[in-house]
Design a protein around this motif. Structure first.
Motif, PDB file in Angstrom:
ATOM      1  N   SER A 264       0.801  -1.230   0.000  1.00  0.00           N
ATOM      2  CA  SER A 264       0.000   0.000   0.000  1.00  0.00           C
ATOM      3  C   SER A 264       0.835   1.282   0.000  1.00  0.00           C
ATOM      4  CB  SER A 264      -0.963   0.008   1.184  1.00  0.00           C
ATOM      5  OG  SER A 264      -0.221  -0.028   2.361  1.00  0.00           O
ATOM      6  N   GLY A 265       2.082   1.185   0.464  1.00  0.00           N
ATOM      7  CA  GLY A 265       2.866   2.422   0.475  1.00  0.00           C
ATOM      8  C   GLY A 265       4.185   2.308   1.219  1.00  0.00           C
ATOM      9  N   HIS A 266       4.743   3.470   1.540  1.00  0.00           N
ATOM     10  CA  HIS A 266       6.057   3.538   2.189  1.00  0.00           C
ATOM     11  C   HIS A 266       5.877   4.037   3.624  1.00  0.00           C
ATOM     12  CE1 HIS A 266       7.609   3.375  -1.906  1.00  0.00           C
ATOM     13  NE2 HIS A 266       6.744   4.330  -2.198  1.00  0.00           N
ATOM     14  N   ARG A 267       6.740   3.515   4.493  1.00  0.00           N
ATOM     15  CA  ARG A 267       6.716   3.961   5.884  1.00  0.00           C
ATOM     16  C   ARG A 267       8.143   4.369   6.237  1.00  0.00           C
ATOM     17  NH1 ARG A 267       6.962   1.914  11.252  1.00  0.00           N
ATOM     18  NH2 ARG A 267       5.096   2.415  12.474  1.00  0.00           N
ATOM     19  N   PHE A 268       8.311   5.643   6.584  1.00  0.00           N
ATOM     20  CA  PHE A 268       9.649   6.163   6.902  1.00  0.00           C
ATOM     21  C   PHE A 268       9.733   6.389   8.413  1.00  0.00           C
ATOM     22  CE2 PHE A 268       8.356   7.416   2.715  1.00  0.00           C
ATOM     23  CZ  PHE A 268       9.446   7.077   1.942  1.00  0.00           C
ATOM     24  N   TYR A 269      10.908   6.149   8.970  1.00  0.00           N
ATOM     25  CA  TYR A 269      11.030   6.418  10.408  1.00  0.00           C
ATOM     26  C   TYR A 269      12.331   7.142  10.749  1.00  0.00           C
ATOM     27  CZ  TYR A 269      13.911   2.219  10.369  1.00  0.00           C
ATOM     28  OH  TYR A 269      14.886   1.302  10.073  1.00  0.00           O
ATOM     29  N   VAL A 270      12.252   7.923  11.812  1.00  0.00           N
ATOM     30  CA  VAL A 270      13.429   8.617  12.365  1.00  0.00           C
ATOM     31  C   VAL A 270      13.464   8.238  13.845  1.00  0.00           C
ATOM     32  CG1 VAL A 270      14.503  10.863  12.822  1.00  0.00           C
ATOM     33  CG2 VAL A 270      13.155  10.532  10.736  1.00  0.00           C
ATOM     34  N   LYS A 271      14.489   7.450  14.200  1.00  0.00           N
ATOM     35  CA  LYS A 271      14.532   6.867  15.555  1.00  0.00           C
ATOM     36  C   LYS A 271      15.707   7.487  16.312  1.00  0.00           C
ATOM     37  CE  LYS A 271      14.878   2.064  17.230  1.00  0.00           C
ATOM     38  NZ  LYS A 271      15.676   1.997  18.316  1.00  0.00           N
ATOM     39  N   ASP A 272      15.468   7.958  17.527  1.00  0.00           N
ATOM     40  CA  ASP A 272      16.590   8.517  18.293  1.00  0.00           C
ATOM     41  C   ASP A 272      16.670   7.867  19.660  1.00  0.00           C
ATOM     42  OD1 ASP A 272      15.095  10.037  20.359  1.00  0.00           O
ATOM     43  OD2 ASP A 272      14.409  11.255  18.672  1.00  0.00           O
ATOM     44  N   ASN A 273      17.769   8.137  20.370  1.00  0.00           N
ATOM     45  CA  ASN A 273      17.897   7.590  21.734  1.00  0.00           C
ATOM     46  C   ASN A 273      17.956   8.742  22.747  1.00  0.00           C
ATOM     47  OD1 ASN A 273      20.394   8.553  21.130  1.00  0.00           O
ATOM     48  ND2 ASN A 273      21.554   6.767  21.811  1.00  0.00           N
ATOM     49  N   GLY A 274      17.062   9.728  22.519  1.00  0.00           N
ATOM     50  CA  GLY A 274      17.043  10.923  23.374  1.00  0.00           C
ATOM     51  C   GLY A 274      16.098  10.818  24.552  1.00  0.00           C
ATOM     52  N   ILE A 275      15.509  11.977  24.922  1.00  0.00           N
ATOM     53  CA  ILE A 275      14.745  12.066  26.182  1.00  0.00           C
ATOM     54  C   ILE A 275      13.416  11.305  26.136  1.00  0.00           C
ATOM     55  CG2 ILE A 275      15.784  14.282  26.816  1.00  0.00           C
ATOM     56  CD1 ILE A 275      13.115  15.645  26.023  1.00  0.00           C
ATOM     57  N   GLY A 276      12.909  11.015  24.923  1.00  0.00           N
ATOM     58  CA  GLY A 276      11.639  10.290  24.813  1.00  0.00           C
ATOM     59  C   GLY A 276      10.444  11.129  25.259  1.00  0.00           C
ATOM     60  N   LYS A 325       9.206   7.553  27.953  1.00  0.00           N
ATOM     61  CA  LYS A 325      10.007   8.612  28.563  1.00  0.00           C
ATOM     62  C   LYS A 325      11.403   8.084  28.927  1.00  0.00           C
ATOM     63  CE  LYS A 325       9.567  11.975  32.283  1.00  0.00           C
ATOM     64  NZ  LYS A 325       9.961  13.146  31.571  1.00  0.00           N
ATOM     65  N   GLY A 326      12.416   8.819  28.489  1.00  0.00           N
ATOM     66  CA  GLY A 326      13.801   8.441  28.823  1.00  0.00           C
ATOM     67  C   GLY A 326      14.374   7.359  27.921  1.00  0.00           C
ATOM     68  N   LYS A 327      13.548   6.855  26.982  1.00  0.00           N
ATOM     69  CA  LYS A 327      14.058   5.730  26.176  1.00  0.00           C
ATOM     70  C   LYS A 327      14.044   6.020  24.685  1.00  0.00           C
ATOM     71  CE  LYS A 327      13.140   2.130  29.444  1.00  0.00           C
ATOM     72  NZ  LYS A 327      12.361   0.982  29.793  1.00  0.00           N
ATOM     73  N   GLY A 328      14.141   7.282  24.320  1.00  0.00           N
ATOM     74  CA  GLY A 328      14.197   7.627  22.894  1.00  0.00           C
ATOM     75  C   GLY A 328      12.824   7.638  22.247  1.00  0.00           C
TER      76      GLY A 328
END
Ligand code: ADP
Length: 337
Positions: A264-276, A325-328
Motif C-alpha cells: 500500500s505504500g512507504h513507511r519512513f522512520y526517524v529513531k533517536d535515543n534521546g529524552i523520549g 520517557k527516557g528511552k528515545g
C-alpha cells in the motif's frame, strides 16, 4: 416498551439520511432534502450526481476499516445553484436485495466559513507581525554590537533578552506563516528521489549535526516517491531537527533513519535515543503549540510536528510516534504508493 417507529427515528435525526441505488436517490429524510433546497418528493429519483457541486472538492478518507464505509467532506449543490460544504459518512448496504449506499450527511458550511475566516486571520496576523519583529531583532542586534560600551552590564543583559525573545518570536511567526500557507497551497507532485532529499536535509543541518556530535545512520536506500519534494524535505528536516534537539545531551546520541515498503505504500522512520516522550503526551504533541515535559529547556515553537502532520496528511499519509520517557523516540510517517 412501545414499538419503535423507525420512520420517526429517521425523520428526527439531526443529520440528512439517504439511500442511493444505481446512482439514484431511493430514499431521503426531510433534513437531507431541505439541506439541498428540495422537498422529499422532488429529491427521490434524482441522480446523486445532480446533488454534487460541479467544482468537485473532496477530502474523502474512505474506504474505511469497515467494509465499504467512507467518510469525508465535499461540496454539495443546492436547487438554487448554491454550493454548500457537507460532511458525509456512507456505507454499503443491501436494499431490496440489491447493493445500495446508505449515507449520513451534515451541513458544515457555517463551520467551514468560520474556519476560513480564522485561516485568513492567522495568515494576516503572522504576515504583518514579521516586519516589526525583524526590526526589533535588527535594532537589538545593532545595539549589542555597536553600543555595548554605553549600555553597561545591566543594559547589555536587557538587550540580550530583547534579542533572544525577538528571535524566538520570529521563529514562531515564521512557523505560523508556514502552517497557514500550507492550508492555501496545492501540493506540487513530482517523482522525488528521497535519498537526495535526505542528503540535502543533512547537509543543510550541517552545523547542528556537527555540534551535537550525533551519529546518524541511514539504514536503507530510500525510494523514489511521487510527492511534493519541497514539503517532504520539510518533513525530514523537522523530524531530524527534533531528533537532534532532544537527543544531543544523551551520552551517545544516535539517530537511525530508514524505511519499509509494502503493497500500500512507504513507511519512513526517524529513531533517536534521546529524552523520549511519556505515553500521556504522545497524541497531543502533533497539535499546534503543544510541547511535552522536558522540552522547556530546549528552543522551539511547538509547531514543527503540526507542520509535519499537515504535509503528510495532505499527501494522504499518516504520522505517529512510538516512545517511552527516557528511552528515545521513533517518529514515523507513511506515504501512499
Ligand atoms: P518544538 O518546537 O517544541 O520541538 P514540535 O512540534 O516539533 O515543537 O514538537 C512538539 C513536542 O514534541 C516537543 O516540544 C517535544 O516535547 C516533543 N518532541 C518532538 N520530537 C521529539 C523527540 N525526537 N524526542 C522527544 N520529544 C520530542
Amino acid at each position: 416498551m412501545a414499538k419503535m417507529n423507525y420512520q420517526q427515528i429517521v425523520e428526527e435525526s439531526p443529520t440528512g439520511i439517504y439511500v442511493e441505488q444505481e446512482g439514484r436517490i431511493l430514499f431521503a429524510n426531510q433534513r437531507f432534502a431541505h439541506m439541498h433546497g428540495y422537498t422529499v418528493d422532488e429529491v427521490i429519483g434524482m441522480e446523486k450526481q445532480q446533488l454534487l457541486c460541479p467544482e468537485v472538492t473532496q477530502t474523502g478518507e474512505g474506504p474505511d476499516t469497515e467494509k465499504g464505509s467512507r467518510q469525508g467532506e465535499s461540496r454539495a449543490l443546492k436547487k438554487d445553484g448554491e454550493c454548500i460544504w457537507v460532511k458525509e459518512s456512507s456505507c454499503e448496504i443491501a436494499y431490496g436485495g440489491k447493493p445500495a449506499v446508505l449515507g449520513n450527511v451534515m451541513d458544515i458550511t457555517e463551520m467551514k466559513n468560520r474556519e476560513e475566516e480564522l485561516k485568513q486571520f492567522l495568515y494576516a496576523v503572522s504576515h504583518d507581525l514579521q516586519n516589526p519583529i525583524v526590526a526589533i531583532q535588527g535594532f537589538a542586534g545593532r545595539l549589542k554590537k555597536k553600543k555595548s560600551q554605553d549600555l553597561g552590564e545591566k543594559g547589555l543583559q536587557y538587550v540580550e533578552h530583547i534579542y533572544t525573545s525577538a528571535c524566538q518570536m520570529q521563529q514562531l511567526v515564521s512557523d505560523l506563516l508556514t502552517l497557514s500557507r500550507l492550508g492555501r497551497m496545492k501540493l506540487e507532485y513530482e517523482e522525488a528521489d528521497l535519498n537526495s532529499v535526505l542528503k540535502e536535509v543533512m547537509s543543510d543541518l550541517g552545523d547542528p549535526i556537527r555540534e551535537s556530535g550525533i551519529k546518524i545512520d541511514v539504514t536503507s536506500n530510500l525510494p523514489v516517491v511521487r510527492c511534493d519534494r519541497t514539503k517532504i524535505y520539510q518533513v525530514f528536516q523537522n523530524l531530524l531537527t527534533n531528533a537532534i534537539k532532544y537527543t544531543r545531551d544523551s551520552p551517545h546520541p544516535e539517530v537511525v533513519i530508514g524505511h519499509e515498503t509494502n503493497h500500500s505504500g512507504h513507511r519512513f522512520y526517524v529513531k533517536d535515543n534521546g529524552i523520549g516522550i511519556d505515553t500521556r503526551n504522545q497524541d497531543r504533541i502533533f497539535d499546534m503549540l503543544t510541547r511535552a515535559n522536558g522540552a522547556e529547556q530546549r528552543e522551539g515553537t511547538g509547531l514543527g510536528l503540526s507542520i509535519v502532520r499537515k504535509i503528510v496528511k495532505g499527501h494522504g499519509g499518516d504520522v505517529g510516534v512510538n516512545s517511552e520517557k527516557g528511552k528515545g523516540a521513533t517518529f514515523y510517517f507513511t506515504l501512499p504508493k
